[in-house]
Design a protein around this motif. Sequence first.
Motif, PDB file in Angstrom:
ATOM      1  N   ARG A  76       4.860  -2.282  -2.571  1.00 29.09           N
ATOM      2  CA  ARG A  76       4.767  -1.008  -2.233  1.00 29.09           C
ATOM      3  C   ARG A  76       3.404  -0.740  -1.728  1.00 29.09           C
ATOM      4  NH1 ARG A  76       8.988   2.976  -2.041  1.00 29.09           N
ATOM      5  NH2 ARG A  76      11.195   1.741  -2.712  1.00 29.09           N
ATOM      6  N   VAL A  77       2.472  -0.814  -2.604  1.00 25.83           N
ATOM      7  CA  VAL A  77       1.114  -0.579  -2.483  1.00 25.83           C
ATOM      8  C   VAL A  77       0.596  -1.364  -1.811  1.00 25.83           C
ATOM      9  CG1 VAL A  77      -1.211  -0.521  -3.777  1.00 25.83           C
ATOM     10  CG2 VAL A  77       0.835   0.366  -5.027  1.00 25.83           C
ATOM     11  N   LYS A  78       0.835  -2.746  -1.631  1.00 30.52           N
ATOM     12  CA  LYS A  78       0.204  -3.558  -0.392  1.00 30.52           C
ATOM     13  C   LYS A  78       0.868  -3.221   0.758  1.00 30.52           C
ATOM     14  CE  LYS A  78       0.751  -7.804  -3.131  1.00 30.52           C
ATOM     15  NZ  LYS A  78       1.321  -8.989  -3.421  1.00 30.52           N
ATOM     16  N   ARG A  79       2.178  -2.793   0.900  1.00 35.77           N
ATOM     17  CA  ARG A  79       2.609  -2.273   2.327  1.00 35.77           C
ATOM     18  C   ARG A  79       1.856  -1.000   2.596  1.00 35.77           C
ATOM     19  NH1 ARG A  79       6.207   1.590   2.874  1.00 35.77           N
ATOM     20  NH2 ARG A  79       7.162   0.966   0.910  1.00 35.77           N
ATOM     21  N   LEU A  80       1.844   0.025   1.618  1.00 33.70           N
ATOM     22  CA  LEU A  80       1.132   1.221   2.007  1.00 33.70           C
ATOM     23  C   LEU A  80      -0.441   0.761   2.636  1.00 33.70           C
ATOM     24  CD1 LEU A  80       2.363   3.422  -0.993  1.00 33.70           C
ATOM     25  CD2 LEU A  80       2.730   3.525   1.680  1.00 33.70           C
ATOM     26  N   THR A  81      -0.720  -0.223   1.777  1.00 36.67           N
ATOM     27  CA  THR A  81      -2.593  -0.351   2.325  1.00 36.67           C
ATOM     28  C   THR A  81      -2.175  -0.990   3.725  1.00 36.67           C
ATOM     29  OG1 THR A  81      -2.993  -0.607  -0.028  1.00 36.67           O
ATOM     30  CG2 THR A  81      -4.472  -1.772   1.802  1.00 36.67           C
ATOM     31  N   ASP A 120       7.377   5.838  -2.418  1.00 32.85           N
ATOM     32  CA  ASP A 120       5.875   5.967  -1.628  1.00 32.85           C
ATOM     33  C   ASP A 120       5.080   7.091  -1.894  1.00 32.85           C
ATOM     34  OD1 ASP A 120       6.928   3.399  -0.788  1.00 32.85           O
ATOM     35  OD2 ASP A 120       7.485   4.138   1.279  1.00 32.85           O
ATOM     36  N   ARG A 121       5.755   8.419  -2.002  1.00 34.51           N
ATOM     37  CA  ARG A 121       4.918   9.531  -2.030  1.00 34.51           C
ATOM     38  C   ARG A 121       4.688   9.634  -3.383  1.00 34.51           C
ATOM     39  NH1 ARG A 121       5.517  12.698   2.616  1.00 34.51           N
ATOM     40  NH2 ARG A 121       6.887  11.884   4.059  1.00 34.51           N
ATOM     41  N   LYS A 122       5.382   9.315  -4.428  1.00 34.46           N
ATOM     42  CA  LYS A 122       4.913   9.596  -5.648  1.00 34.46           C
ATOM     43  C   LYS A 122       3.780   8.382  -6.037  1.00 34.46           C
ATOM     44  CE  LYS A 122       7.795   9.834  -9.191  1.00 34.46           C
ATOM     45  NZ  LYS A 122       9.079   9.487 -10.090  1.00 34.46           N
ATOM     46  N   ILE A 123       3.930   7.261  -5.387  1.00 30.70           N
ATOM     47  CA  ILE A 123       2.774   6.311  -5.646  1.00 30.70           C
ATOM     48  C   ILE A 123       1.697   6.773  -5.060  1.00 30.70           C
ATOM     49  CG2 ILE A 123       1.942   4.211  -4.800  1.00 30.70           C
ATOM     50  CD1 ILE A 123       4.772   2.973  -5.074  1.00 30.70           C
ATOM     51  N   LEU A 124       1.496   7.495  -3.639  1.00 32.05           N
ATOM     52  CA  LEU A 124       0.401   7.961  -3.008  1.00 32.05           C
ATOM     53  C   LEU A 124      -0.095   9.178  -3.716  1.00 32.05           C
ATOM     54  CD1 LEU A 124       1.721   7.810   0.665  1.00 32.05           C
ATOM     55  CD2 LEU A 124      -0.103   6.396  -0.584  1.00 32.05           C
ATOM     56  N   ARG A 125       0.633   9.821  -4.438  1.00 31.11           N
ATOM     57  CA  ARG A 125       0.081  11.251  -5.312  1.00 31.11           C
ATOM     58  C   ARG A 125      -0.472  10.881  -6.560  1.00 31.11           C
ATOM     59  NH1 ARG A 125       4.928  13.840  -3.123  1.00 31.11           N
ATOM     60  NH2 ARG A 125       5.970  12.935  -5.171  1.00 31.11           N
ATOM     61  N   ALA A 126      -0.051   9.724  -7.158  1.00 31.63           N
ATOM     62  CA  ALA A 126      -0.723   9.053  -8.432  1.00 31.63           C
ATOM     63  C   ALA A 126      -1.818   8.756  -8.037  1.00 31.63           C
ATOM     64  CB  ALA A 126       0.319   8.170  -9.056  1.00 31.63           C
ATOM     65  N   LEU A 127      -1.890   7.785  -6.930  1.00 32.69           N
ATOM     66  CA  LEU A 127      -3.257   6.888  -6.720  1.00 32.69           C
ATOM     67  C   LEU A 127      -4.372   8.199  -6.120  1.00 32.69           C
ATOM     68  CD1 LEU A 127      -1.888   3.685  -5.368  1.00 32.69           C
ATOM     69  CD2 LEU A 127      -3.097   4.136  -7.395  1.00 32.69           C
ATOM     70  N   GLN A 128      -3.890   9.071  -5.470  1.00 35.77           N
ATOM     71  CA  GLN A 128      -4.960   9.959  -5.135  1.00 35.77           C
ATOM     72  C   GLN A 128      -5.645  10.805  -6.167  1.00 35.77           C
ATOM     73  OE1 GLN A 128      -4.779  12.640  -1.254  1.00 35.77           O
ATOM     74  NE2 GLN A 128      -2.746  12.800  -2.322  1.00 35.77           N
ATOM     75  N   LYS A 129      -4.755  11.065  -7.144  1.00 38.48           N
ATOM     76  CA  LYS A 129      -5.375  11.641  -8.382  1.00 38.48           C
ATOM     77  C   LYS A 129      -6.149  10.890  -9.402  1.00 38.48           C
ATOM     78  CE  LYS A 129      -1.904  15.360  -8.399  1.00 38.48           C
ATOM     79  NZ  LYS A 129      -0.645  15.874  -9.080  1.00 38.48           N
TER      80      LYS A 129
END
Length: 153
Positions: free
Chosen positions: A40-45, A8-17
């Motif tokens: 995971r992106v759906k869940r994080l959203t 999850d953290r890797k996804i958030l870091r990548a999408l932030q950048k």
Amino acid sequence: MKELDRLDRKILRALQKEGRLSNIELAERVNLSPTATAERVKRLTRDGYITGYMAILSPEKLGRSLLVFVQVKLDRTTPDVFDAFAAAVKRSDDVMECHMVAGGFDYLVKARMAGMEAYRQFLSEVILSLPGVRETHTYAVMEEVKGTALLPV
């Protein structure tokens, strides 16, 4: 709400950048299948970790090269004055951020405009005309040393 794991953290870091990554590109970067990545992106959203996406524009190219911070002190700190001030600030396109703060003044306003003449007009027509404003102190930015919206994840 599920606790964030390493992926999850890797996804958030990548999408932030790089918020325009396709799901396939994102999946490759985090070493996960595209289906699992999309879920995971759906869940994080859904859980509120991702609140939106936007393009970062050049203030200079758009004629907004002057960045100012304005400390605002109100004459009265009553709910009606706070509400009126907040409503008026939200209507101004020049104001990028406005924060109620604790300390020697009440609000810190971040605004962008074309130049000093535009700032003088903004100060008199927007800030000083706001309800309850007693005093202001302005800080014009000479050099932006660091500007980021990235959060440590």
